[in-house]
Every structure is written in C-alpha cells, then in structure tokens.
Design a protein around this motif. Structure first.
Motif, mmCIF file in Angstrom:
data_model
loop_
_atom_site.group_PDB
_atom_site.id
_atom_site.type_symbol
_atom_site.label_atom_id
_atom_site.label_comp_id
_atom_site.label_asym_id
_atom_site.label_seq_id
_atom_site.Cartn_x
_atom_site.Cartn_y
_atom_site.Cartn_z
ATOM 1 N N ASP A 39 38.928 35.988 42.044
ATOM 2 C CA ASP A 39 39.988 36.808 42.632
ATOM 3 C C ASP A 39 39.778 36.936 44.136
ATOM 4 O O ASP A 39 38.875 36.315 44.730
ATOM 5 C CB ASP A 39 40.042 38.184 41.956
ATOM 6 N N GLY A 43 35.815 51.102 47.752
ATOM 7 C CA GLY A 43 37.080 50.490 48.144
ATOM 8 C C GLY A 43 37.558 49.550 47.065
ATOM 9 O O GLY A 43 37.234 49.724 45.884
ATOM 10 N N SER A 44 38.287 48.495 47.461
ATOM 11 C CA SER A 44 38.864 47.539 46.499
ATOM 12 C C SER A 44 37.740 46.802 45.776
ATOM 13 O O SER A 44 36.787 46.333 46.411
ATOM 14 C CB SER A 44 39.764 46.524 47.227
ATOM 15 N N GLY A 45 37.869 46.705 44.466
ATOM 16 C CA GLY A 45 36.894 45.963 43.667
ATOM 17 C C GLY A 45 35.649 46.760 43.336
ATOM 18 O O GLY A 45 34.738 46.241 42.667
ATOM 19 N N SER A 79 34.358 46.866 39.931
ATOM 20 C CA SER A 79 35.428 47.290 39.015
ATOM 21 C C SER A 79 35.902 46.135 38.150
ATOM 22 O O SER A 79 36.814 46.269 37.367
ATOM 23 C CB SER A 79 36.612 47.865 39.809
ATOM 24 N N ASN A 80 35.299 44.934 38.310
ATOM 25 C CA ASN A 80 35.688 43.737 37.573
ATOM 26 C C ASN A 80 34.737 43.544 36.403
ATOM 27 O O ASN A 80 33.560 43.907 36.475
ATOM 28 C CB ASN A 80 35.640 42.526 38.505
ATOM 29 N N GLN A 125 38.536 39.306 45.952
ATOM 30 C CA GLN A 125 37.265 39.888 46.423
ATOM 31 C C GLN A 125 36.065 38.995 46.090
ATOM 32 O O GLN A 125 34.923 39.379 46.310
ATOM 33 C CB GLN A 125 37.029 41.267 45.773
#
Length: 810
Positions: free
Chosen positions: A299, A271-273, A285-286, A301
């Motif tokens: 951020d 999902g996100s991040g 993903s960071n 997340q």
C-alpha cells in the motif's frame, strides 16, 4: 814421660777430651795421689754435688725447655706459673666450661662452668652444688599492680612471663574512659558531654545541631520536617520547596510532555498506518497472515496488504539465450529428446588400450554408471563402469562356473568346489585337459608361477583366471593381474559424496590432503563443533601419562565463553595467587562481595598519614587512621617492633626477644639490649635518676661514689663465704674459726673482710689453702677483745685468692 809439674804439662784441647783420659786426684783418705779417668769423674762426681748448689743459669737446656723427667708430678705450683703465661692454646677443650646435656654430679673444681646444650643454660660449680648463672641486666622479677584504672596481672610459665592488663568496670552505663572536658587532668570513667565532640564541617565529621531547614528532632531521632499524602500507584509530577522536600503532586497529563520534533525527543501521536492500543502500545494498523511469499501487494505506506506465491502464469516465456548457467534436471528433458545427432563422440563409450611396451591397459575416469570402455589393443576387450571402476565384460556362450583355485608354482589344484569336483577337477591333482564336460569351468590362480601341462606356459599371478573352452590342449588365460596392476589411482573412479567432489581416487586423495586438518599447528575457520562427550586433551611439553583435559558441563542453553584480547593465563576455581589487583577493574568489588569474616590487607585501604595505624574509632563501629594508639588489651608482637619516638608503657611490658636501639643516626649499627635466659624470676632496678649504665667490657669513669652493702658472714667453725653476694663482708669471731674456700669465685673480684673479736677475744682464724699471703705466712689476727682487723682480698683465679691485712684498726 819425664816428671813435670802440672803447670808444665801441655794443654789438652777440650774437643780432644776422651772418657779414658786420666786425671791426677789426691785421695785424702789414703794421703796419696791417684789416677782417675774423666768418665769416672763425671759419672761419680755428680752424686757429690750438693742439692740446690748449681744455679739454673749454669744449666744449658734446649731453648725454653726443661726435660720432662726433671719435673715431678704436681711439682709446678701456681706460684711457679707466670701471670698471663697460660694462653688459650694451652687450655684443653671443655677445661673451663663443660658442654653437657645433663649436669654431672660435681664440677672438676670450684668455679668450673657447665653449658647445658639442651636449653643453652649456663651453670657454675660453687664447690658443693651447681648454681644457675644470671646474666647482668636480666629481668628476673615482674610485678603486677591493681592500683588505678588499669590492672596488671602477671603469670609465669618456665622462662616466660605473661603480662595481662585489664580495666576496672565502669560505674554506670554509657561511660567511656577520658580526661576532663575543658582542660587537662586525670583520666576517669564518665559520660560523653556535648563539648567532647568536635563541630562538623563540610569536610570533617562531627557534632551537628538540628534547627529546622526541613529537619526536626523527635526525642533521640532526627526526622524530615515535612508531610505529604503518600502515593503508591501513580507517577506524579511534584512540587518541592527550597530544601528539596516534596510539597505536592498530581497525575502527569499529555500537556506535561513536550511535542517531539525532528531534532528533539518528545510526545507523539499515531498518524496514517499506525494505531495505539488501550495499553498504550504503538503498532501498525495493517494486518496480513505471516509467512514467506514470492509475490506481494504493497500500500501507500509501504505495508504489505496482500501476499501469495508465483504461479506458472506469472512467469513470461523466455528465449533459450536467457539460460546461461545451471543445468536441466532429467524431468525437464522429454523422452527420446536425445537423438544420435546430440551424442558426442565417446559420450557413451570411451576408447583406449595398453601402452606400446608394458601391455598394461590404462583405464580412463568413468563419467556415469553404465558407461563403456573399449580396449582398442589386440585383445579388444569391452568394460563397463559400475560407478566405482570399469569391470570386464566377457561374452561366452553359457555360464562361467567356478571350479576352484590353482597353484601356478606347483601346477596343482589347491582347492576344488562341488561343481568342479562333479566336472572332474580334483584337489592336489594337475589341471585336467579341456573337454566338453568342463566347458566354461574356470579356476583362479592363488599362487604365482609359470604354467605347465594343461595350463598356458606363461607367467601367472593372482587373480588370473584359467577358463576351459571345451577344446584345445590348454585352458585359456584371462589376464586379470595385469589389468589390476595397470590401474592408476587416476583411472579408478569414485562416487563424489559428502564434502568430496572428486570422481577418481587420485583427485579425491589430493582433495583430502588439501582439506585435512594438519597434526601440527592446524588452522580452523568458522565454527568447530565437538560432538557429544567430546573433550580437548593437551599432552604438554613432556610425552607422559599426564594430560590437560578441557571439557564442559552439559549446557542447558547456548553458552559463549569469550577470551579477552590480552596475553595471560586462564584462572580456574582451583587456582590460588594468580589474580592480581591489576586484573580487577576499579570499583568492581562492592561491600556485598566481601565476606564478613574476610581479612582485608591494609594495602587495600585508603592511605592515612605517614606512620599512622588503623584502629577502631571512639564510637566503636568506624575505623580510622591515627598516630595515637590506645591498646585496651594485651599487645602481642611476634616479630620486630620499631618505635620511632617516645613510647610510654603504663604497666609491665613483656619482651621475649631483645630490645634494639637505632641511635641518633639511622645506619647499619644498632645497640641491642638482650638478656640471658633466667632460671628464676629476676628483678633489675634502674635508679630513678638521669645516668649512664656501666658495661662489663667497657672502661668506666664513675662520677659518683659506688657502694656495696657489706654482707655479714655467719659465725661457725667453718665460715662460708659466697662471693656472689657482695664484695665486702663482716665477721665477728665467737671462737677459733677457719675461713672456708669461698663459693662463686670470679677472677678479678676484690674487696675486704672486716674481722672483729668478740668481747672475750683471743679468737684465732685459720685459712683454706685457696688464700695466699705474702711470704707464704698466714695473717695472725689481733686477739684483743673487740679488736678489729681488715683482710683485703683479690681473686687471681678460681683457685687462688691473694690476701693482705690491716691489723688492729682503731
């Protein structure tokens, strides 16, 4: 004295009879009566007594005694000794059995025994040679056989017999030794038939039939009856049939995996991040540069999206009241910021002095190097703290010059420096008077005493100093000894270093005593690190030259040895017999841990039934517990062998010890069958019928007739008889003969000798002196041709045989 008849004389009491008393005796040779003393009558009258005329009952000896001088040597014959008169106490040691290590050349008498103590063998003298005695019931001959399938080979070595069994070779391959398949019968070699094998069950091993259900028989091999395409690179989901055999498969897809929930595991997607790499790795993903920062940006997340360190502008101004702990470093203080108003009393100079009575200066603890201490006593000395202790400051114009050392006991200079010698100081001389030439020169007291002359007349002690002030009658005293003596550990400063935080000697000593490791039973907290090549050495209970040292091999990485939470001993590689079964967890030792040459005790194996043995199974590879043991080779039992039931021996059995029978009741009493050590092969044959064996020392009641085969004696001038051969003998006389003393005479033996005249007759038979007859007269045989006489004998002892006869038996 008047003439009286003898009958008229007064009686003389027997106890009044004297040797000189007179008797009237008629001398027939002179036809007259003469006198004779009692002594002469007894002394000379004994010679007139006829031999054998005084019965023994008329002779009074000591009770049960005969005067030794009254018996002639060899005068007591066998006939004069009563039966059973010679008891064990009358027989001298080794009279009947001679204990020797080497047999003598001859025996003392026929029938004498000799025991060779080297090999514990017993022999008997037969009159001409020593004969080995064979024990009754001993086995002297063991016979082998090669009949049947089992071959028995016998070999002897000394007193030992070795029985070696073997089997005949098979007539073809793949044969085994067994009886008929369907019924009882003779054992032979044959091939295994299907009916020889038991049918396997769910709990018992046995023969099985291959008839489908996923299995097939290919030649002699059982194979799986199934075929699929092999897959070696991918993992598949599979299909399988009722027998559990895989029938098909395909690659796993995402739909094969259930979706994960909050309570169940399953498949997920990012999902996100989050992101998934091509290799399937799930990650954030960071991305930021790794490091340690004091200021970060986060951020939605919770990821750190940016990071940097705090700068001065990030810190707001703070009120002084916010600083409640800690200290300011010197760099934080502005130059000239400490004014006189900020200095507290005694912050740079401490004040003190000597006590009221001892005049010894007590020094305080120094707070910093360069701090002053002023002695407020009459001396008014000023001292400065060097970081270790307070040192005196003496203000004198010019420099002090060391001139040498001074002995206050002798008031002479001990030594003089070059500078002192130039100023007029001389070693071994008295202290010179103060003068301008020795101004500011000083000497150090090296020996205690009271000063005289140009030294101050006071008690001096090392390291006091005497200084010339250039004027006056004596040198000036600098009292260093009292200053040093007045110091206490609390007044001597130290610089805090390492783990010691105290700043004076007394506190530092107390801190060391508190934190030191005790010599007895110390307690450690945290990690104790032993340096390079360090070891632990234990003295043990005895203070000697032997210690236990614990060290380690140089580790190539961090290693940890953890002791279990139990009481016990540490086991080392050099230890034996310490590890018990309770220390080894169940199922810890696997087959690979056991050496192929290891000997596994039976106690380590699963139990069988009571009294069973462990042997190789019939297939030659497995082992099994069984109640029926078939030993194909030699069974060698070195200890005691106990047979609880019937045991069958197909060949010969060798026993180096005794056979012990428990009987019907298991108790402390057994019957032991033992044999004397045979000197040669001996065979004892037990009759082939149900019977009870007779014992030598047991009263017997024979229910059948007993017969011994008569032995024919060899006719010769001297007829030899060996009583060990039989009880009954026959002899045919072909001439006048003598019956010699027999050999192997055993007291108690009896029998007959049947003597037959030959066809000529008139043969006589004389007898050795060992034979005794009624009235002392030997038997005279019937001399008629072919006449038969029977001599019955009984062995009273080894030297006496009683004989009676039945003559002219027809």
């Amino acid at each position: 004295m008047a003439d009286l008849k003898i009958s008229e004389l007064a009686a003389l009491a027997g106890n009044n009879l004297a040797t000189a008393d007179l008797l009237a005796v008629v001398d027939n040779s002179a036809s007259e009566t003469k006198k004779l003393t009692v002594g002469d009558l007894i002394e000379n009258g004994v010679d007139l007594i006829a031999d054998g005329s005084i019965p023994g009952a008329k002779i009074l000896f000591g009770t049960g005694q005969v005067a030794g001088t009254a018996l002639a040597d060899g005068g007591v014959t066998t006939a004069k000794i009563a039966d059973d008169a010679i008891t064990a106490a009358k027989i001298a040691n080794e009279a009947t059995c001679d204990l020797v290590t080497t047999l003598p050349s001859s025996g003392g008498y026929t029938g004498q025994l000799a025991l060779d103590t080297d090999d514990n063998k017993i022999y008997i003298w037969d009159g001409s040679a020593w004969q080995s005695v064979k024990g009754a019931g001993s086995v002297n001959t063991v016979i082998g056989t090669s009949s049947g399938l089992v071959n028995i080979t016998i070999s002897t070595s000394g007193d030992e017999v070795t029985i070696t069994p073997s089997l005949d070779n098979t007539t073809a391959g793949a044969q085994f030794l067994a009886g008929p398949t369907g019924a009882a019968g003779a054992v032979s070699y044959r091939a295994i038939a299907g009916s020889d094998l038991p049918t396997a069950t769910s709990t018992t091993k046995g023969a099985v039939t291959v008839d489908g259900n996923g299995l097939a028989l290919s030649g002699t091999e059982i194979q799986i009856n199934n075929t699929v395409t092999a897959e070696t690179s991918e993992h598949h989901v599979v299909q399988y049939d009722a027998n559990g055999l895989i029938t098909g498969g395909r690659t796993i897809t995402s739909t094969d995996v259930p979706t994960a929930t909050s309570s169940a595991k399953g498949g997920v997607f990012p999902g996100s991040g989050l992101a998934v790499a091509g290799s399937g790795q799930l990650n954030h993903s960071n991305s930021v540069a790794a490091g340690t920062y004091t200021k970060v940006t986060v951020d939605g997340q919770g990821h750190v999206s940016a990071a940097e360190n705090i700068v001065a502008a990030d810190v707001p101004d703070l009120d002084a009241s916010k600083t409640t702990t800690g200290t300011f470093e010197t760099a934080r203080l502005a130059n000239a910021a400490i004014t006189a108003a900020k200095l507290a009393d005694q912050s740079t100079v401490k004040f003190g002095g000597a006590g009221a009575t001892d005049n010894v200066v007590t020094f305080p603890d120094g707070d910093f190097k360069g701090q002053f201490f002023f002695d407020e006593s009459t001396d008014g000395d000023l001292y400065i703290f060097t970081g270790q202790s307070f040192q005196p400051i003496t203000v004198i114009s010019g420099n002090l010059v060391n001139a040498g050392t001074y002995n206050a006991n002798t008031n002479l200079l001990t030594s003089v420096t070059t500078q002192g010698s130039a100023a007029g100081f001389t070693a071994g001389a008295a202290l010179p008077a103060p003068a301008t030439t020795n101004l500011n020169y000083y000497v150090v007291v090296d020996t205690s005493g009271t000063g005289t002359g140009n030294a101050p007349a006071v008690a001096l002690a090392p390291p006091d100093m005497l200084v010339s002030l250039g004027t006056g009658s004596t040198f000036s005293l600098v009292d260093v000894s009292n200053a040093i003596a007045g110091q206490t550990a609390a007044n001597i400063s130290v610089v805090a270093t390492g783990g010691i935080s105290s700043t004076n000697c007394q506190a530092a000593l107390q801190e060391l005593d508190t934190e030191k490791i005790g010599a007895a039973s110390p307690t450690f907290t945290g990690t104790v690190l032993l340096g390079q090549n360090a070891v632990l050495a234990f003295e043990g209970s005895a203070d000697d030259q032997h210690e236990l040292t614990i060290t380690c091999t140089n580790p190539t990485a961090d290693r940890t040895i953890t002791f279990p939470n139990v009481t016990g001993n540490v086991v080392t590689t050099g230890d034996t017999g310490t590890v018990t079964s309770a220390m080894i967890a169940d199922a810890t030792i696997v087959n690979a841990d056991v050496s192929a040459t290891a000997e596994i005790a039976v106690s380590k194996l699963a139990n069988g039934s009571a009294r069973q043995l462990l042997q190789t199974a019939s297939n030659g590879t497995d082992v099994e517990f069984t109640s029926n043991v078939d030993v194909p080779g030699t069974l060698d039992v070195t200890g005691v062998a106990t047979f609880d039931s019937t045991s069958t021996f197909a060949g010969n059995a060798t026993f180096n010890g005794s056979l012990i029978f428990e009987g019907a009741t298991p108790d402390a009493h057994e019957l032991t069958l033992s044999v004397a050590d045979p000197g040669a092969d001996v065979t004892v044959t037990i009759p082939a019928s149900t019977t009870t064996l007779a014992g030598l020392a047991v009263a017997q009641a024979f229910t059948k007739g007993q017969a011994g085969t008569p032995v024919a004696l060899t006719d010769a001038a001297s007829v030899a008889v060996d009583l060990s051969l039989a009880n009954n003998f026959t002899l045919t006389l072909a001439g006048n003969r003598t019956l010699a003393a027999p050999s192997n005479v055993t007291a108690g033996q009896s029998g007959v000798i049947v003597v037959t005249q030959d066809s000529t007759g008139s043969r006589t038979l004389a007898y050795n002196s060992i034979y005794k007859f009624a009235g002392g007269s030997a038997v005279t045989l019937t001399t008629t041709a072919s006449a038969v006489d029977v001599l019955a004998y009984y062995c009273e002892s080894a030297t006496r045989i009683t004989v009676t006869s039945l003559l002219n038996v027809s």
